[in-house]
Design an enzyme around this catalytic site. Sequence first.
Site, PDB file in Angstrom:
ATOM      1  N   SER A 154     -10.431   5.432  -4.858  1.00  0.00           N
ATOM      2  CA  SER A 154     -11.358   6.549  -4.961  1.00  0.00           C
ATOM      3  C   SER A 154     -10.840   7.745  -6.156  1.00  0.00           C
ATOM      4  CB  SER A 154     -11.818   7.069  -3.850  1.00  0.00           C
ATOM      5  OG  SER A 154     -10.257   7.734  -3.046  1.00  0.00           O
ATOM      6  N   TYR A 181     -14.758   0.717  -7.084  1.00  0.00           N
ATOM      7  CA  TYR A 181     -15.972   1.468  -7.143  1.00  0.00           C
ATOM      8  C   TYR A 181     -16.891   1.408  -8.219  1.00  0.00           C
ATOM      9  CZ  TYR A 181     -13.449   3.255  -3.185  1.00  0.00           C
ATOM     10  OH  TYR A 181     -12.668   3.442  -1.771  1.00  0.00           O
ATOM     11  N   LYS A 208      -2.115  -1.509  -3.802  1.00  0.00           N
ATOM     12  CA  LYS A 208      -2.926  -0.300  -3.635  1.00  0.00           C
ATOM     13  C   LYS A 208      -2.096   0.863  -3.842  1.00  0.00           C
ATOM     14  CE  LYS A 208      -6.337   1.946  -0.851  1.00  0.00           C
ATOM     15  NZ  LYS A 208      -7.284   2.232   0.443  1.00  0.00           N
ATOM     16  N   ARG A 231     -10.995   9.671   1.589  1.00  0.00           N
ATOM     17  CA  ARG A 231     -10.837  10.514   3.108  1.00  0.00           C
ATOM     18  C   ARG A 231     -11.895  11.296   3.357  1.00  0.00           C
ATOM     19  NH1 ARG A 231      -4.142  10.940   2.629  1.00  0.00           N
ATOM     20  NH2 ARG A 231      -3.720   8.555   2.935  1.00  0.00           N
ATOM     21  N   GLU A 284       7.868  -6.765   1.474  1.00  0.00           N
ATOM     22  CA  GLU A 284       6.521  -6.497   2.010  1.00  0.00           C
ATOM     23  C   GLU A 284       5.652  -7.728   2.003  1.00  0.00           C
ATOM     24  OE1 GLU A 284       5.637  -4.488   4.405  1.00  0.00           O
ATOM     25  OE2 GLU A 284       6.950  -2.547   4.191  1.00  0.00           O
ATOM     26  N   LYS A 329       1.199  10.077   5.603  1.00  0.00           N
ATOM     27  CA  LYS A 329       1.272   8.681   6.310  1.00  0.00           C
ATOM     28  C   LYS A 329       2.584   7.808   5.734  1.00  0.00           C
ATOM     29  CE  LYS A 329      -3.618   8.072   6.703  1.00  0.00           C
ATOM     30  NZ  LYS A 329      -4.751   7.007   6.754  1.00  0.00           N
ATOM     31  N   LYS A 360       0.808  -1.271   0.202  1.00  0.00           N
ATOM     32  CA  LYS A 360       0.038   0.042  -0.132  1.00  0.00           C
ATOM     33  C   LYS A 360       0.678   1.161   0.038  1.00  0.00           C
ATOM     34  CE  LYS A 360      -3.761   2.356   2.576  1.00  0.00           C
ATOM     35  NZ  LYS A 360      -4.558   2.208   4.018  1.00  0.00           N
TER      36      LYS A 360
END
Length: 329
Positions: free
Chosen positions: A280, A319, A254, A206, A239, A223, A196
């Site tokens: 999104s 979505y 992602k 968000r 990872e 982040k 991610k």
Amino acid sequence: MYPLKRNRRLRTTEAMRSLVRENTITANDFIVPVFVVEGNGVKDEIPSMPNYYRYSLDTLQDEIKELWSLGLKSVLLFVKVPENLKDNAGKEALNPDGLMQRAIKTVKNTCPEMIVMTDVALDPYSQYGHDGIVANGEIVNDPTTTFLANMALSHAQAGADVIAPSDMMDGRILAMRSLLEEEGFYNTGIMSYSAKYASAFYGPFRDALDSAPVDLQDIPKDKKSYQMDPANREEAIRETLMDIDEGADIVMVKPGLCYLDIVRDIRNVVDIPVAVYQVSGEYAMLKAAAEKGWLDHDAVMMEQILSIKRAGATLIASYFAKDVVKLLS
């Protein structure tokens, strides 16, 4: 002399193209993200995500029935937590009567066969909008990991089929898997957000959950200390392999379109399902461009979804899922 091989022979008609097509899209490819809020009778359109909604538990039932009728078999639940229930420790996340726990039960009561996946991260519950506990100006790893394991257990106890940790803390998959095993939840799956990235494409999400990092002194403004650097490629493989070793059943990349090279890299080295989250921002860009008349919405949507599948995705969280299956039908 004309060539003996003519590749265009296999492109002459739609029937021929369909016959030799390497990748196809069906309803079985999709995970449907679903946003849940408190209240009654709520179906609230998200301004930055046209035609996408937040649902209260009563309207959620109708949405789940529609998804199942379309052949969509999996949802990924996210909750918008009221401000008065947010704190640094995320204690509301462990409430057995919390919104997430009630949402899980609502889906299962409405459609028992629907696969329920749940977001495991602190940002919807955090007063600071971070995926972990904040202490001394940093997001602390180990206390967060312990908390997230208990959060995962709470979701499993409520009936979740698959836990989906999106936090990117080190060691959280092992902590979750160990606790789930200890408590007898042997069949609860883990879909890890293994690669991610600290992406700029998450903005509308968000907005949907009011979960952006807050702008306060001595609090990280982004982040980047736990999500991956978009410049890195090989790190994603490390990872992912670590998460598999710790007990992940599905791994995820992602965002989607800007990271298809990562999807292919991971697909080439793992033998478990690979999910991709078409996020999104990717959704919002196409909706906006189509609204302006600059792009053919359905054609570009299908091209994007096919590109994700072609890159190696087993599952696609998108979505666009409802739009795609309606178009296919």
